[in-house]
Scaffold this motif. Structure first.
Motif, PDB file in Angstrom:
ATOM      1  N   GLY A  17     -48.794 -97.588 -38.310  1.00 16.63           N
ATOM      2  CA  GLY A  17     -48.220 -97.933 -39.774  1.00 16.63           C
ATOM      3  C   GLY A  17     -49.470 -98.302 -40.899  1.00 16.63           C
ATOM      4  N   VAL A  18     -50.310 -98.862 -40.580  1.00 13.72           N
ATOM      5  CA  VAL A  18     -51.404 -99.124 -41.399  1.00 13.72           C
ATOM      6  C   VAL A  18     -51.975 -97.840 -41.791  1.00 13.72           C
ATOM      7  N   ALA A  19     -52.350 -96.937 -40.967  1.00 17.57           N
ATOM      8  CA  ALA A  19     -52.670 -95.690 -41.224  1.00 17.57           C
ATOM      9  C   ALA A  19     -52.090 -94.693 -42.238  1.00 17.57           C
ATOM     10  N   LEU A  20     -50.766 -95.028 -41.831  1.00 19.63           N
ATOM     11  CA  LEU A  20     -49.687 -94.378 -42.883  1.00 19.63           C
ATOM     12  C   LEU A  20     -49.725 -94.908 -44.306  1.00 19.63           C
ATOM     13  N   SER A  21     -50.003 -96.273 -44.214  1.00 16.28           N
ATOM     14  CA  SER A  21     -50.003 -97.008 -45.621  1.00 16.28           C
ATOM     15  C   SER A  21     -51.335 -96.458 -46.560  1.00 16.28           C
ATOM     16  N   TRP A  22     -52.314 -95.949 -45.714  1.00 14.97           N
ATOM     17  CA  TRP A  22     -53.592 -95.411 -46.614  1.00 14.97           C
ATOM     18  C   TRP A  22     -53.365 -93.920 -46.453  1.00 14.97           C
ATOM     19  N   GLY A  23     -52.182 -93.298 -46.043  1.00 17.97           N
ATOM     20  CA  GLY A  23     -52.116 -91.818 -46.440  1.00 17.97           C
ATOM     21  C   GLY A  23     -52.918 -91.094 -45.606  1.00 17.97           C
ATOM     22  N   PHE A  24     -53.348 -91.677 -44.224  1.00 15.87           N
ATOM     23  CA  PHE A  24     -54.408 -91.114 -43.605  1.00 15.87           C
ATOM     24  C   PHE A  24     -53.710 -89.997 -42.313  1.00 15.87           C
ATOM     25  N   VAL A  25     -52.518 -90.336 -42.074  1.00 19.03           N
ATOM     26  CA  VAL A  25     -51.632 -89.671 -41.197  1.00 19.03           C
ATOM     27  C   VAL A  25     -50.925 -88.229 -41.556  1.00 19.03           C
ATOM     28  N   LYS A  26     -51.376 -86.959 -41.017  1.00 24.96           N
ATOM     29  CA  LYS A  26     -50.896 -86.000 -41.182  1.00 24.96           C
ATOM     30  C   LYS A  26     -49.230 -85.918 -40.994  1.00 24.96           C
ATOM     31  N   GLN A  27     -48.434 -85.426 -41.914  1.00 26.03           N
ATOM     32  CA  GLN A  27     -47.125 -85.350 -41.833  1.00 26.03           C
ATOM     33  C   GLN A  27     -46.723 -84.121 -40.927  1.00 26.03           C
ATOM     34  N   THR A  29     -45.103 -80.762 -39.948  1.00 32.17           N
ATOM     35  CA  THR A  29     -44.597 -79.639 -40.657  1.00 32.17           C
ATOM     36  C   THR A  29     -43.227 -79.151 -40.487  1.00 32.17           C
ATOM     37  N   ARG A  30     -42.696 -79.697 -39.308  1.00 33.39           N
ATOM     38  CA  ARG A  30     -41.518 -79.296 -38.843  1.00 33.39           C
ATOM     39  C   ARG A  30     -40.281 -79.663 -39.809  1.00 33.39           C
ATOM     40  N   GLY A  31     -39.251 -78.881 -39.804  1.00 36.17           N
ATOM     41  CA  GLY A  31     -37.987 -79.079 -40.647  1.00 36.17           C
ATOM     42  C   GLY A  31     -38.381 -78.633 -42.189  1.00 36.17           C
ATOM     43  N   PRO A  32     -37.511 -78.703 -42.976  1.00 37.15           N
ATOM     44  CA  PRO A  32     -37.580 -78.027 -44.312  1.00 37.15           C
ATOM     45  C   PRO A  32     -38.770 -78.945 -45.300  1.00 37.15           C
ATOM     46  N   LYS A  33     -39.521 -78.022 -45.960  1.00 33.17           N
ATOM     47  CA  LYS A  33     -40.719 -78.774 -46.673  1.00 33.17           C
ATOM     48  C   LYS A  33     -40.241 -79.641 -47.857  1.00 33.17           C
ATOM     49  N   GLY A  34     -40.691 -80.830 -48.069  1.00 29.56           N
ATOM     50  CA  GLY A  34     -40.531 -81.592 -49.282  1.00 29.56           C
ATOM     51  C   GLY A  34     -38.900 -82.401 -49.161  1.00 29.56           C
ATOM     52  N   GLU A  35     -38.216 -82.293 -47.715  1.00 30.05           N
ATOM     53  CA  GLU A  35     -36.880 -82.757 -47.983  1.00 30.05           C
ATOM     54  C   GLU A  35     -36.750 -84.222 -48.012  1.00 30.05           C
ATOM     55  N   LEU A  36     -37.890 -84.781 -47.407  1.00 31.59           N
ATOM     56  CA  LEU A  36     -38.075 -86.279 -47.375  1.00 31.59           C
ATOM     57  C   LEU A  36     -39.393 -86.805 -47.941  1.00 31.59           C
ATOM     58  N   SER A  37     -39.786 -88.000 -48.278  1.00 28.45           N
ATOM     59  CA  SER A  37     -41.139 -88.563 -48.335  1.00 28.45           C
ATOM     60  C   SER A  37     -40.954 -90.171 -47.672  1.00 28.45           C
ATOM     61  N   ILE A  38     -42.301 -90.357 -47.488  1.00 26.30           N
ATOM     62  CA  ILE A  38     -42.377 -91.722 -46.877  1.00 26.30           C
ATOM     63  C   ILE A  38     -41.973 -92.817 -47.975  1.00 26.30           C
ATOM     64  N   LYS A  39     -42.178 -92.376 -49.195  1.00 28.83           N
ATOM     65  CA  LYS A  39     -41.617 -93.279 -50.014  1.00 28.83           C
ATOM     66  C   LYS A  39     -40.234 -93.376 -50.359  1.00 28.83           C
ATOM     67  N   GLN A  40     -39.649 -92.356 -50.084  1.00 27.57           N
ATOM     68  CA  GLN A  40     -38.013 -92.378 -50.131  1.00 27.57           C
ATOM     69  C   GLN A  40     -37.461 -93.319 -48.898  1.00 27.57           C
ATOM     70  N   ILE A  41     -38.107 -93.155 -47.815  1.00 29.75           N
ATOM     71  CA  ILE A  41     -37.598 -93.933 -46.697  1.00 29.75           C
ATOM     72  C   ILE A  41     -37.959 -95.312 -46.721  1.00 29.75           C
ATOM     73  N   VAL A  42     -38.997 -95.630 -47.348  1.00 27.39           N
ATOM     74  CA  VAL A  42     -39.450 -97.191 -47.516  1.00 27.39           C
ATOM     75  C   VAL A  42     -38.569 -97.801 -48.404  1.00 27.39           C
ATOM     76  N   ASP A  43     -38.355 -96.855 -49.531  1.00 28.09           N
ATOM     77  CA  ASP A  43     -37.555 -97.548 -50.714  1.00 28.09           C
ATOM     78  C   ASP A  43     -36.134 -97.783 -50.298  1.00 28.09           C
TER      79      ASP A  43
END
Length: 260
Positions: A17-27, A29-43
């Motif tokens: 989770g900490v690595a995610l907060s720094w943007g270091f974890v690659k997302q 590529t499965r599923g439709p591109k751009g359907e969601l974002s980490i920010k949307q989920i957290v918000d």
């Protein structure tokens, strides 16, 4: 290249989770591109927690609020543990005042404590998340960097400066949680006078006998314990009074350090 390799190596030591907060974890590529974002989920998770409390937050509830399947979220966040880390960091994304070298350090520390208290009042669930370690996420570290600014010219070593931040942060956290609980009670219909104990004055004056409570008895009898004589209060509210005594202690410590 060696530096990049070393960065990858130390990042692997961080919680996911900490690595995610720094943007270091690659997302994924499965599923439709751009359907969601980490920010949307957290918000979305924060919105649920602000409204219904931390216990209401689950990957399934967050997914439903966004109109996606739970599995869609797992392509971005591995689980609730990571989500809580990201929620904490997002809540710490508060406005940092511009640097002013001429500002009074006491006033700056007051501002820091008040800003921290407001985080717990704005997001009541913050105080319900256990502290897992030292702060390691970027927004949280940004707040610490702000606090260190006040002590830039103090005659203190780094350990002393960090200890002062811990002192201020601990006071802000406890004060914030108390004020959060008061906010919740008022919102549920409790009268603000209940917190001062004013309604219990007569009963306590009869129950608190000097034989059993020799030092508390005179305080209750005077009305100070239950806020009966608020007009006699010349020191501000309890939280301000406590903070000022902490700042007095820091000032006294600085004077001792500066005296040859």
């Amino acid at each position: 290249m060696q530096n990049d390799d070393r960065l990858d190596e130390v990042i692997n030591d961080l919680p996911h989770g900490v690595a995610l907060s720094w943007g270091f974890v690659k997302q994924s590529t499965r599923g439709p591109k751009g359907e969601l974002s980490i920010k949307q989920i957290v918000d979305a998770a924060i919105a649920i927690a602000d409204k219904d409390g931390l216990s209401a937050v689950s990957m399934n509830r967050v997914a439903q609020s966004l109109g996606y399947s739970t599995m869609s979220l797992y392509r971005y966040i591995t689980g609730k543990e990571d989500l809580l880390i990201l929620m904490q960091d997002a809540a710490c994304d508060i406005p940092i005042p511009p640097d002013n070298p001429d500002a009074d350090w006491r006033e700056n520390m007051r501002e820091y404590v008040q800003a921290t208290i407001q985080v717990f009042r704005k997001h009541p669930w913050m105080g319900d998340i256990p502290i897992p370690s030292i702060p390691t996420t970027p927004n949280n570290l940004q707040v610490i960097d702000w606090a260190l600014r006040f002590m830039r010219d103090f005659p203190l070593n780094d350990y002393e400066k960090m200890s002062i931040i811990l002192l201020l942060s601990s006071y802000a956290r406890s004060s914030g949680i108390i004020q959060r609980d008061m906010d919740r009670a008022v919102q549920s219909g409790t009268s603000p006078e209940t917190f001062s104990g004013f309604y219990y004055t007569a009963a306590l004056k009869r129950l608190v006998k000097p034989e059993r409570f020799p030092d508390l008895h005179p305080v209750v009898a005077s009305g100070a314990y239950t806020g009966e004589n608020e007009s006699d209060n010349t020191v501000g509210n309890d939280f301000d009074f406590g903070l000022e005594r902490i700042l007095d202690g820091i000032a006294s410590y600085l004077e001792r350090k500066e005296t040859p």
